[in-house]
Design an enzyme around this catalytic site. Structure first.
Site, PDB file in Angstrom:
ATOM      1  N   GLU A 175      45.048  42.397  42.499  1.00 24.49           N
ATOM      2  CA  GLU A 175      46.030  41.673  43.459  1.00 24.49           C
ATOM      3  C   GLU A 175      47.409  41.699  41.839  1.00 24.49           C
ATOM      4  OE1 GLU A 175      43.419  37.469  41.574  1.00 24.49           O
ATOM      5  OE2 GLU A 175      42.951  40.293  41.526  1.00 24.49           O
ATOM      6  N   LEU A 185      48.922  39.855  38.583  1.00 23.10           N
ATOM      7  CA  LEU A 185      49.960  38.841  38.419  1.00 23.10           C
ATOM      8  C   LEU A 185      50.228  38.065  39.507  1.00 23.10           C
ATOM      9  CD1 LEU A 185      50.443  39.506  34.599  1.00 23.10           C
ATOM     10  CD2 LEU A 185      48.920  38.597  34.642  1.00 23.10           C
ATOM     11  N   HIS A 186      49.378  38.031  39.941  1.00 25.26           N
ATOM     12  CA  HIS A 186      49.505  37.376  41.060  1.00 25.26           C
ATOM     13  C   HIS A 186      48.951  35.791  41.308  1.00 25.26           C
ATOM     14  CE1 HIS A 186      52.886  40.260  42.678  1.00 25.26           C
ATOM     15  NE2 HIS A 186      51.804  41.129  42.362  1.00 25.26           N
ATOM     16  N   ALA A 187      49.778  34.271  41.860  1.00 32.65           N
ATOM     17  CA  ALA A 187      48.609  33.857  41.982  1.00 32.65           C
ATOM     18  C   ALA A 187      47.558  32.965  40.973  1.00 32.65           C
ATOM     19  CB  ALA A 187      48.287  33.439  43.523  1.00 32.65           C
TER      20      ALA A 187
END
Length: 93
Positions: free
Chosen positions: A12, A14-16
């Site tokens: 995904e 470098l998110h959340a």
């Protein structure tokens, strides 16, 4: 200046949650570190908003850098974390 070029291992990007893991690790590194997308402007790796603002996707190359003394070991650990999409900072490389 020491730097490491590495592909983002989290599918995904470098998110959340991955960004949170990375920022905590960068903060704990003990040296100032920047992160940038390939050919992009570097941002503070210890800033959640800055890291999220990169929009780095899974498989995309990022550059970790620091000019601090002792940065090589910290960059090695952070590079391993990013490349392998780990859930926590490795104790050693």
């Amino acid at each position: 200046m020491a730097e490491r070029r590495v592909s983002v291992g989290w599918p995904e990007g470098l998110h959340a949650r991955p960004a949170s893991i990375f920022v905590r690790a960068a903060t704990a590194a003990g040296v100032p570190v920047t992160i940038a997308k390939k050919d992009g402007d570097p941002v503070n790796a210890a800033s959640m908003l800055a890291v999220l603002g990169l929009g780095a996707e899974g498989g995309e190359e990022v550059v970790l850098a620091s000019d601090a003394e002792g940065a090589d070991a910290a960059l090695d650990r952070l590079a391993k974390l990013v490349a392998e999409g780990l859930e926590e900072l490795p104790e050693s490389v």
